[in-house]
Write an enzyme that holds these catalytic residues in place. Structure first.
Site, mmCIF file in Angstrom:
data_model
loop_
_atom_site.group_PDB
_atom_site.id
_atom_site.type_symbol
_atom_site.label_atom_id
_atom_site.label_comp_id
_atom_site.label_asym_id
_atom_site.label_seq_id
_atom_site.Cartn_x
_atom_site.Cartn_y
_atom_site.Cartn_z
ATOM 1 N N ALA A 65 0.869 -1.173 0.000
ATOM 2 C CA ALA A 65 0.000 0.000 0.000
ATOM 3 C C ALA A 65 0.907 1.224 0.000
ATOM 4 O O ALA A 65 2.068 1.150 0.414
ATOM 5 C CB ALA A 65 -0.876 -0.029 1.241
ATOM 6 N N GLY A 108 0.661 -4.929 0.875
ATOM 7 C CA GLY A 108 -0.522 -4.982 0.010
ATOM 8 C C GLY A 108 -0.247 -5.649 -1.332
ATOM 9 O O GLY A 108 -1.159 -6.185 -1.960
ATOM 10 N N GLU A 111 -0.631 -9.186 -0.659
ATOM 11 C CA GLU A 111 -2.062 -9.411 -0.385
ATOM 12 C C GLU A 111 -2.882 -9.356 -1.668
ATOM 13 O O GLU A 111 -3.822 -10.136 -1.851
ATOM 14 C CB GLU A 111 -2.534 -8.363 0.634
ATOM 15 N N GLU A 131 4.669 -5.045 7.188
ATOM 16 C CA GLU A 131 3.950 -3.969 7.873
ATOM 17 C C GLU A 131 4.439 -3.743 9.291
ATOM 18 O O GLU A 131 4.430 -2.630 9.806
ATOM 19 C CB GLU A 131 2.441 -4.268 7.897
HETATM 20 N N1 CAA Z 1 4.656 3.205 -0.650
HETATM 21 C C1 CAA Z 1 5.073 4.368 -1.192
HETATM 22 N N2 CAA Z 1 6.225 4.503 -1.871
HETATM 23 C C2 CAA Z 1 7.002 3.416 -2.005
HETATM 24 C C3 CAA Z 1 6.640 2.172 -1.467
HETATM 25 C C4 CAA Z 1 5.389 2.079 -0.762
HETATM 26 N N3 CAA Z 1 4.918 0.926 -0.258
HETATM 27 N N4 CAA Z 1 7.622 1.277 -1.726
HETATM 28 C C5 CAA Z 1 8.559 1.938 -2.433
HETATM 29 N N5 CAA Z 1 8.187 3.240 -2.589
HETATM 30 C C6 CAA Z 1 8.918 4.296 -3.276
HETATM 31 C C7 CAA Z 1 10.120 4.764 -2.452
HETATM 32 O O1 CAA Z 1 9.720 5.694 -1.474
HETATM 33 C C8 CAA Z 1 10.989 5.368 -3.525
HETATM 34 O O2 CAA Z 1 10.468 6.629 -3.856
HETATM 35 P P1 CAA Z 1 11.480 7.916 -3.985
HETATM 36 O O3 CAA Z 1 12.356 7.572 -5.160
HETATM 37 O O4 CAA Z 1 10.556 9.057 -4.227
HETATM 38 O O5 CAA Z 1 12.228 7.982 -2.708
HETATM 39 C C9 CAA Z 1 10.751 4.456 -4.730
HETATM 40 O O6 CAA Z 1 9.508 3.800 -4.467
HETATM 41 C C10 CAA Z 1 11.819 3.398 -4.900
HETATM 42 O O7 CAA Z 1 11.948 2.706 -3.673
HETATM 43 P P2 CAA Z 1 13.360 2.473 -2.945
HETATM 44 O O8 CAA Z 1 14.305 3.602 -3.245
HETATM 45 O O9 CAA Z 1 13.071 2.204 -1.499
HETATM 46 O O10 CAA Z 1 13.843 1.164 -3.703
HETATM 47 P P3 CAA Z 1 14.842 0.028 -3.167
HETATM 48 O O11 CAA Z 1 15.150 -0.816 -4.339
HETATM 49 O O12 CAA Z 1 15.969 0.630 -2.389
HETATM 50 O O13 CAA Z 1 13.970 -0.822 -2.098
HETATM 51 C C11 CAA Z 1 11.981 -1.953 -1.325
HETATM 52 C C12 CAA Z 1 12.861 -1.565 -2.533
HETATM 53 C C13 CAA Z 1 12.731 -2.949 -0.430
HETATM 54 C C14 CAA Z 1 10.727 -2.615 -1.880
HETATM 55 C C15 CAA Z 1 11.616 -0.696 -0.511
HETATM 56 O O14 CAA Z 1 11.097 0.288 -1.411
HETATM 57 C C16 CAA Z 1 10.596 -0.919 0.567
HETATM 58 O O15 CAA Z 1 10.911 -1.440 1.635
HETATM 59 N N6 CAA Z 1 9.324 -0.487 0.308
HETATM 60 C C17 CAA Z 1 8.266 -0.552 1.294
HETATM 61 C C18 CAA Z 1 7.749 -1.985 1.472
HETATM 62 C C19 CAA Z 1 6.673 -2.011 2.533
HETATM 63 O O16 CAA Z 1 6.897 -1.722 3.690
HETATM 64 N N7 CAA Z 1 5.441 -2.399 2.128
HETATM 65 C C20 CAA Z 1 4.304 -2.477 3.022
HETATM 66 C C21 CAA Z 1 3.464 -1.244 2.903
HETATM 67 S S1 CAA Z 1 2.199 -1.138 4.125
HETATM 68 C C22 CAA Z 1 0.951 -2.103 3.521
HETATM 69 O O17 CAA Z 1 1.022 -2.640 2.438
HETATM 70 C C23 CAA Z 1 -0.255 -2.190 4.411
HETATM 71 C C24 CAA Z 1 -1.241 -3.229 4.022
HETATM 72 O O18 CAA Z 1 -1.213 -4.363 4.451
HETATM 73 C C25 CAA Z 1 -2.323 -2.887 3.142
#
Ligand code: CAA
Length: 257
Positions: A65, A108, A111, A131
């Site tokens: 998400a 998400g 999911e 999460e």
């Molecule tokens: N939401 C918003 N933006 C996101 C995102 C997310 N879930 N995941 C990645 N992005 C964005 C980053 O902020 C970044 O944007 P900027 O260039 O503007 O900074 C861009 O995508 C590229 O990401 P990274 O620079 O972080 O890329 P990476 O290759 O270094 O890492 C990754 C990749 C490990 C997937 C890392 O992006 C990450 O950990 N993302 C978040 C994963 C996460 O926590 N997901 C769970 C979300 S909560 C949820 O989903 C709730 C639910 O159950 C419904």
């Protein structure tokens, strides 16, 4: 309809939806949710389509998400709008939906993949429910669906530590149905969807309904439900055609597809 966060196309009788927010690794914001649900519902209603494939990019199916969109939401907002309830619409689609996952399927994203009928993974796929690292828990079904897919121990491990599972572990655990080389992912998923779309559509839809029922009911009720659906298929020409074609050693030509 013009979409901004997804790309839709048809490949024969297969509807293909590609998530398209590359700069955010296909993070699932509310606009993407609305567009994806609308596109899949349109394919579901389209008589020319027999199955749907949802995919992302090489790097990410979806990284979860949209954290930046959620960051400032209050409890009252989340509760009053019943945040993420809209995703349930995808599980009401009646035609088969396949998730073709390469790269990250996190939060998400994992999911969403689990809401599809089955998951074909590229050898690059990585699944996770991180999460907990954000101070929350899965909110689109992760704690419930992942547990049903992989069992309590692995689901607890994933939800409590936030660790990722690679494609081989996901296949071993029953989360994905098969793993293919990344370069062939979409082609393989479309091929599987096209194969399904060539069968009798009522049989396909009832098979999906019957398997899904097994998650919602007792074994005795589920078996009765399956048997009644099975009986009902004898009312269709497609049953006569399928069985006659077998006896005549030819390919069936189903009327309802
Ligand atoms: N939401 C918003 N933006 C996101 C995102 C997310 N879930 N995941 C990645 N992005 C964005 C980053 O902020 C970044 O944007 P900027 O260039 O503007 O900074 C861009 O995508 C590229 O990401 P990274 O620079 O972080 O890329 P990476 O290759 O270094 O890492 C990754 C990749 C490990 C997937 C890392 O992006 C990450 O950990 N993302 C978040 C994963 C996460 O926590 N997901 C769970 C979300 S909560 C949820 O989903 C709730 C639910 O159950 C419904």
């Amino acid at each position: 309809m013009a979409y901004e966060t997804i790309i839709t196309e048809t490949r024969g009788k297969v509807g293909l939806v590609t998530l398209n927010r590359p700069k955010a690794l296909n993070a699932l914001n509310l606009q993407l949710l609305a567009e994806l649900v609308a596109a899949v519902k349109d394919f579901d209603a389209d008589a020319g389509i027999g199955a749907v494939v949802i995919t992302g990019s090489d790097k990410a199916f979806a990284a979860g998400a949209d954290i930046k969109e959620m960051q400032a939401i209050s409890f009252a907002d989340a509760y009053l709008q019943d945040l993420f309830v809209g995703w349930e619409d995808l599980t009401r689609v009646r035609k088969p939906v396949i998730a073709a996952v390469a790269g990250y399927a996190l939060g998400g994203g994992c999911e969403l993949a689990m809401m599809c009928d089955f998951i074909i993974a590229a050898d690059t796929a990585k699944f996770g429910q991180p999460e907990i690292t954000l101070g929350v828990i899965p909110g689109m079904g992760g704690s419930q669906r992942l547990t049903r897919f992989v069992g309590k121990s692995k689901a607890m491990d994933m939800c409590l530590t936030g660790r990722m599972m690679d494609a081989a572990e996901a296949e071993r655990s029953g989360l994905v149905s098969r793993v293919v080389p990344a370069a062939e992912l979409v082609e393989e998923a479309v091929k599987a969807a096209a194969k399904i779309a060539d069968f009798s559509l009522p049989s396909v839809m009832m098979a999906k309904e019957a398997v899904n029922r097994s998650y919602e009911t007792t074994l005795a009720e589920g078996l009765r439900f399956e048997r009644r659906l099975f009986h009902s298929l004898f009312a269709l020409e497609d049953q006569k055609e399928g069985m006659t074609a077998f006896a005549e050693k030819r390919k069936p030509n189903f009327a309802n597809r």
